[in-house]
Enzyme design. Structure first.
Site, short mmCIF file in Angstrom:
data_model
loop_
_atom_site.label_atom_id
_atom_site.label_comp_id
_atom_site.label_asym_id
_atom_site.label_seq_id
_atom_site.Cartn_x
_atom_site.Cartn_y
_atom_site.Cartn_z
N LYS A 31 0.82 -1.22 0.00
CA LYS A 31 0.00 0.00 0.00
C LYS A 31 0.85 1.27 0.00
O LYS A 31 0.60 2.19 -0.77
CB LYS A 31 -0.92 0.05 1.24
CG LYS A 31 -1.99 -1.00 1.31
CD LYS A 31 -2.96 -0.72 2.45
CE LYS A 31 -2.32 -0.76 3.83
NZ LYS A 31 -1.79 -2.08 4.19
N ASN A 81 -3.23 6.54 5.73
CA ASN A 81 -2.35 5.72 6.56
C ASN A 81 -0.88 6.08 6.37
O ASN A 81 0.00 5.38 6.85
CB ASN A 81 -2.57 4.24 6.23
CG ASN A 81 -2.17 3.33 7.37
OD1 ASN A 81 -2.46 3.60 8.52
ND2 ASN A 81 -1.50 2.23 7.04
N HIS A 120 -3.78 -9.16 10.61
CA HIS A 120 -4.69 -8.46 11.54
C HIS A 120 -5.87 -9.34 11.97
O HIS A 120 -6.94 -8.81 12.28
CB HIS A 120 -5.22 -7.17 10.91
CG HIS A 120 -4.17 -6.24 10.43
ND1 HIS A 120 -3.15 -5.79 11.23
CD2 HIS A 120 -3.96 -5.67 9.20
CE1 HIS A 120 -2.37 -4.98 10.54
NE2 HIS A 120 -2.83 -4.90 9.31
#
Length: 426
Positions: free
Chosen positions: A119, A142, A188
């Protein structure tokens, strides 16, 4: 800052006053909202201006228009979720507030990038290409500075947002002009009820999109391919990025390895959807400096290239780095997230020798000894010295730890900085 009068007269609670929390308070206050803010840290609370200080976990939230939390708040276990639900108040993040403010901004486009790995590189690359093409552009989400704390772009600008699954979970109305999904691999899972729930979180980025807007999806894994199939009716507005395509990456020094080929293809597709010309895209790819701590070329010493990939904090993230160079002296270890390195196995033939550090050092020596030459160095400084002594001209010393840093360092950035210092000391 980015704000909107649409918030005027509304009431919000902001929980957490780190950088994005403070930017959120300031933006809401500027928009005319009534804000109650809280952080357990007294120093953070002391920075608040224009808002009431009260703990949103203990106060009555009835009548509030939203509770704004940091993406770091684990909604599956944090008590704020039940407390807000009791008062029928939505929990949102700063990206949702940005989405609400878009109507008051000069004409612009938004590119949203998500995925388990890649990302940050892809976000920074798209931002760099936009800059190269002369477009007003900001990078946020982010990565970089809080988006609400930035000044709005001039007309024709492009906001390039890296979006984690946590941020998407806190967003309901972000209609990206271009939405990018790179990949989905297990990560996650402590925050989700299984892998499918994590994948579903990523898919919401496209569910929020208007059907005439563009989707760019990597189809190298089954969950991402399934999302692409679900969007097949978009026709020309859907671009599938297949892995394994042969590309000449020799002119892109900061974009080596098959993973960066996919990142580059996704960025090219996104920029084409924005209408950026081929010459600007090519120039952007060639001049992209890369990200700190992500396949960062630190120095060449005695013909040996030293590469800092400290941001690779799990085996899936390290795996592509091992495929980027033919002969590697691999420094790995730290606080392990798993008890195996199976995801890295395809790159094992490229490893000349491995050097383990930190808490996982002994375990990784046992795992790797049947596969390759390996030694337990203990510390990063010792590993760099040993690798430098063994490496031959043309080979690469690669820090790609496949582990969290918290056993020996504050974070992956501190670990990467220590690697740079150790290389500088050679």
């Amino acid at each position: 800052m980015i704000s909107t009068r649409a918030w005027s007269g509304k009431r919000y609670a902001v929980l957490g006053l780190a950088r994005s929390g403070l930017a959120t308070v300031n933006a809401l206050v500027a928009g005319g909202a009534s804000v109650v803010a809280w952080d357990s840290n007294e120093v953070a609370r002391a920075q608040v201006r224009g808002a009431e200080l009260a703990d949103s976990l203990t106060m009555d939230l009835t009548g509030f228009d939203g509770v704004v939390v940091s993406p770091g708040v684990p909604l599956n276990s944090h008590p704020i979720r039940a407390h807000a639900a009791t008062a029928h108040v939505p929990i949102i993040g700063d990206i949702e507030l940005f989405a609400e403010a878009r109507a008051d901004l000069p004409a612009h486009k938004v590119v949203g990038i998500t995925g388990t790995n890649g990302k940050s590189t892809t976000t920074a690359l798209i931002h760099h290409i936009c800059n190269t093409a002369g477009l007003p552009t900001l990078m946020g989400g982010n990565i970089g500075l809080p988006i609400l704390g930035r000044d709005p772009l001039a007309a024709g600008g492009v906001y390039v947002l890296e979006l984690s699954s946590y941020q998407i979970d806190l967003t309901a109305t972000l209609d990206c002009d271009v939405a990018v999904l790179l990949n989905i691999t297990p990560d996650h899972l402590d925050r989700y009820d299984g892998f499918q729930a994590y994948a579903d979180s990523k898919a919401r980025l496209f569910a929020m999109q208007s059907s005439e807007h563009d989707a760019v999806i990597g189809i190298g894994d089954a969950p991402s391919a399934a999302i692409a199939r679900s969007l097949s009716k978009r026709g020309a507005h859907l671009t599938k990025v297949a892995p394994g395509l042969c590309m000449d990456q020799s002119r892109w020094p900061a974009l080596q390895g098959p993973h960066n080929a996919q990142n580059a293809l996704a960025a090219i597709s996104a920029c084409e959807a924005l209408g950026i010309d081929k010459a600007s895209i090519d120039k952007g790819l060639e001049t992209f400096p890369g990200l700190p701590h992500r396949m960062e070329r630190v120095a060449t010493v005695n013909g040996v290239l030293f590469v800092n990939d400290s941001k690779a904090t799990n085996a899936d993230s390290t795996a592509p780095a091992l495929s980027a160079y033919p002969r590697i002296h691999w420094i790995l270890g730290g606080k392990a997230k798993t008890n195996d390195l199976d995801a890295c196995r395809p790159g094992f033939p490229h490893v000349v020798r491995a050097y383990t550090i930190g808490e996982a050092g002994s375990m990784f020596v046992k795992l790797l000894a049947p596969e390759m030459s390996v030694e337990e160095s203990g510390t990063l400084e010792a590993a760099v010295k040993a690798a430098a002594a063994n490496a031959q001209p043309g080979e690469v010393v690669l820090l790609s730890p496949a582990c969290a840093s918290f056993d020996q360092f504050k974070d992956y950035e501190a670990r990467g900085a220590a690697f740079r210092d150790a290389v500088a000391a050679l």
